[in-house]
Design an enzyme around this catalytic site. Sequence first.
Site, PDB file in Angstrom:
ATOM      1  N   ASP A   8      11.180  -3.280  -4.201  1.00  0.00           N
ATOM      2  CA  ASP A   8      10.804  -4.530  -4.869  1.00  0.00           C
ATOM      3  C   ASP A   8      11.431  -4.594  -6.263  1.00  0.00           C
ATOM      4  O   ASP A   8      12.312  -3.798  -6.606  1.00  0.00           O
ATOM      5  CB  ASP A   8       9.268  -4.696  -4.885  1.00  0.00           C
ATOM      6  N   CYS A  65       9.231   1.315  -4.921  1.00  0.00           N
ATOM      7  CA  CYS A  65       8.496   0.256  -5.622  1.00  0.00           C
ATOM      8  C   CYS A  65       7.959   0.887  -6.907  1.00  0.00           C
ATOM      9  O   CYS A  65       8.528   1.873  -7.377  1.00  0.00           O
ATOM     10  CB  CYS A  65       7.420  -0.384  -4.739  1.00  0.00           C
ATOM     11  N   THR A  67       5.074   2.482  -7.525  1.00  0.00           N
ATOM     12  CA  THR A  67       4.476   3.793  -7.247  1.00  0.00           C
ATOM     13  C   THR A  67       5.004   4.419  -5.963  1.00  0.00           C
ATOM     14  O   THR A  67       4.778   5.612  -5.729  1.00  0.00           O
ATOM     15  CB  THR A  67       2.952   3.640  -7.068  1.00  0.00           C
ATOM     16  N   HIS A  98       8.155  19.589   8.652  1.00  0.00           N
ATOM     17  CA  HIS A  98       6.930  19.648   9.462  1.00  0.00           C
ATOM     18  C   HIS A  98       6.541  18.305  10.088  1.00  0.00           C
ATOM     19  O   HIS A  98       5.977  18.282  11.174  1.00  0.00           O
ATOM     20  CB  HIS A  98       5.745  20.130   8.606  1.00  0.00           C
ATOM     21  N   HIS A 133       5.251  21.952  15.302  1.00  0.00           N
ATOM     22  CA  HIS A 133       5.238  20.704  14.528  1.00  0.00           C
ATOM     23  C   HIS A 133       5.554  19.502  15.415  1.00  0.00           C
ATOM     24  O   HIS A 133       5.048  18.412  15.184  1.00  0.00           O
ATOM     25  CB  HIS A 133       6.231  20.792  13.363  1.00  0.00           C
TER      26      HIS A 133
HETATM   27  C1  RB5 Z   1       4.274  -4.340  -8.382  1.00  0.00           C
HETATM   28  O1  RB5 Z   1       3.647  -4.707  -9.555  1.00  0.00           O
HETATM   29  C2  RB5 Z   1       3.662  -3.039  -7.857  1.00  0.00           C
HETATM   30  O2  RB5 Z   1       2.366  -3.293  -7.410  1.00  0.00           O
HETATM   31  C3  RB5 Z   1       4.519  -2.430  -6.758  1.00  0.00           C
HETATM   32  O3  RB5 Z   1       5.786  -2.168  -7.256  1.00  0.00           O
HETATM   33  C4  RB5 Z   1       4.024  -1.128  -6.175  1.00  0.00           C
HETATM   34  O4  RB5 Z   1       3.759  -0.187  -7.156  1.00  0.00           O
HETATM   35  C5  RB5 Z   1       2.929  -1.237  -5.180  1.00  0.00           C
HETATM   36  O5  RB5 Z   1       2.478  -0.269  -4.578  1.00  0.00           O
END
Ligand code: RB5
Length: 149
Positions: A8, A65, A67, A98, A133
Amino acid sequence: MKIAIGGDHVGQELKPTIVEYLKKLGHEVKDFGTDSTERTDYPKYGETVAKEVASGNFDLGILICGTGVGISISANKVRGIRAVVCSEPYSAKLSKEHNNTNILAFGSRVVGPELAKMIVKEWLDAEFEGGRHARRVGMISDIEDKNDR
Ligand code: RB5
């Protein structure tokens, strides 16, 4: 290897660096977007890359993204996908050995470019060990069958 990559707008802060790194390692890379830092929705890119990998068009996928969480959850909704979100190389390597992961996800707000490259390298270099596995990964596939996904 043929690698599909996507992310994203937050992931876009890191994705070009990873695309360049993958090419430097000699891989064939296709970027499924987004191609700007304008706000967009991570599930779209998670689904697109997951479908490309699940269909066999690409060997592996990489998703970024903020996180790595939302985009990996999205990818894991596609049958046949085992996406892992990692912020260190040990889990990345073991996830391949695994769990035979076929998509690696991480967050541009969590890891810096050098750590991200290290995670990518460990994951790409690792090989699925099979054996006990394989039975467990088969059990994961059974969950998809039992739940009609
Ligand atoms: C976008 O603000 C953020 O929510 C997205 O990049 C991501 O971290 C979602 O899991």
